[in-house]
Design a protein around this motif. Sequence first.
Motif, mmCIF file in Angstrom:
data_model
loop_
_atom_site.group_PDB
_atom_site.id
_atom_site.type_symbol
_atom_site.label_atom_id
_atom_site.label_comp_id
_atom_site.label_asym_id
_atom_site.label_seq_id
_atom_site.Cartn_x
_atom_site.Cartn_y
_atom_site.Cartn_z
ATOM 1 N N VAL A 42 -0.788 15.543 2.670
ATOM 2 C CA VAL A 42 -1.959 14.676 2.447
ATOM 3 C C VAL A 42 -3.220 15.390 2.903
ATOM 4 O O VAL A 42 -4.250 15.353 2.215
ATOM 5 C CB VAL A 42 -1.793 13.330 3.194
ATOM 6 N N ALA A 46 -6.718 16.100 0.782
ATOM 7 C CA ALA A 46 -7.948 15.438 1.225
ATOM 8 C C ALA A 46 -9.025 16.489 1.461
ATOM 9 O O ALA A 46 -9.050 17.160 2.474
ATOM 10 C CB ALA A 46 -7.689 14.640 2.488
ATOM 11 N N VAL A 50 -13.643 14.071 -1.332
ATOM 12 C CA VAL A 50 -12.864 12.851 -1.512
ATOM 13 C C VAL A 50 -13.226 11.890 -0.390
ATOM 14 O O VAL A 50 -13.015 12.181 0.787
ATOM 15 C CB VAL A 50 -11.340 13.133 -1.491
ATOM 16 N N THR A 53 -10.622 6.213 2.100
ATOM 17 C CA THR A 53 -10.458 4.819 1.714
ATOM 18 C C THR A 53 -9.259 4.222 2.426
ATOM 19 O O THR A 53 -8.372 4.938 2.875
ATOM 20 C CB THR A 53 -10.241 4.665 0.196
ATOM 21 N N SER A 54 -9.225 2.906 2.477
ATOM 22 C CA SER A 54 -8.068 2.235 3.043
ATOM 23 C C SER A 54 -7.161 1.705 1.946
ATOM 24 O O SER A 54 -6.032 1.302 2.214
ATOM 25 C CB SER A 54 -8.504 1.088 3.959
ATOM 26 N N HIS A 55 -7.650 1.688 0.700
ATOM 27 C CA HIS A 55 -6.882 1.201 -0.440
ATOM 28 C C HIS A 55 -7.086 2.139 -1.628
ATOM 29 O O HIS A 55 -8.170 2.713 -1.781
ATOM 30 C CB HIS A 55 -7.323 -0.213 -0.831
ATOM 31 N N PRO A 56 -6.079 2.284 -2.481
ATOM 32 C CA PRO A 56 -6.219 3.189 -3.621
ATOM 33 C C PRO A 56 -7.205 2.692 -4.680
ATOM 34 O O PRO A 56 -7.740 3.477 -5.442
ATOM 35 C CB PRO A 56 -4.809 3.280 -4.197
ATOM 36 N N ILE A 57 -7.451 1.391 -4.715
ATOM 37 C CA ILE A 57 -8.423 0.854 -5.663
ATOM 38 C C ILE A 57 -9.456 0.034 -4.890
ATOM 39 O O ILE A 57 -9.164 -0.485 -3.814
ATOM 40 C CB ILE A 57 -7.751 -0.027 -6.746
#
Length: 98
Positions: A42, A46, A50, A53-57
């Motif tokens: 990961v 990263a 980039v 975020t805490s969520h992919p969307i």
Amino acid sequence: MPEITREQVEHLARLAHIQMSEEELAQMPGELEEILAAVEDVRAVATADVEPTSHPIALHNVFREDVPTGMLTQEQALDQAPDAEDGQFKVPAILDGE
């Protein structure tokens, strides 16, 4: 990546106040190395461009505005109550003398 030793696992277990069996102590270095390898994968992806975020969307508020409608009058609310007194629901006391 440096190899995780049994002594390091024992030290971590002591710090975390976790009792581990001999079998767990023998197995844990390999499992921790797999976890660290996944974290390294990961980290390699990263990059500075980039954004973290805490969520992919992206999330957005899905709640509607709180607009009160169709409220009951005090009389309507108390109409079906088993017991009411002075415009309030009357319930059995549950605290002794308080």
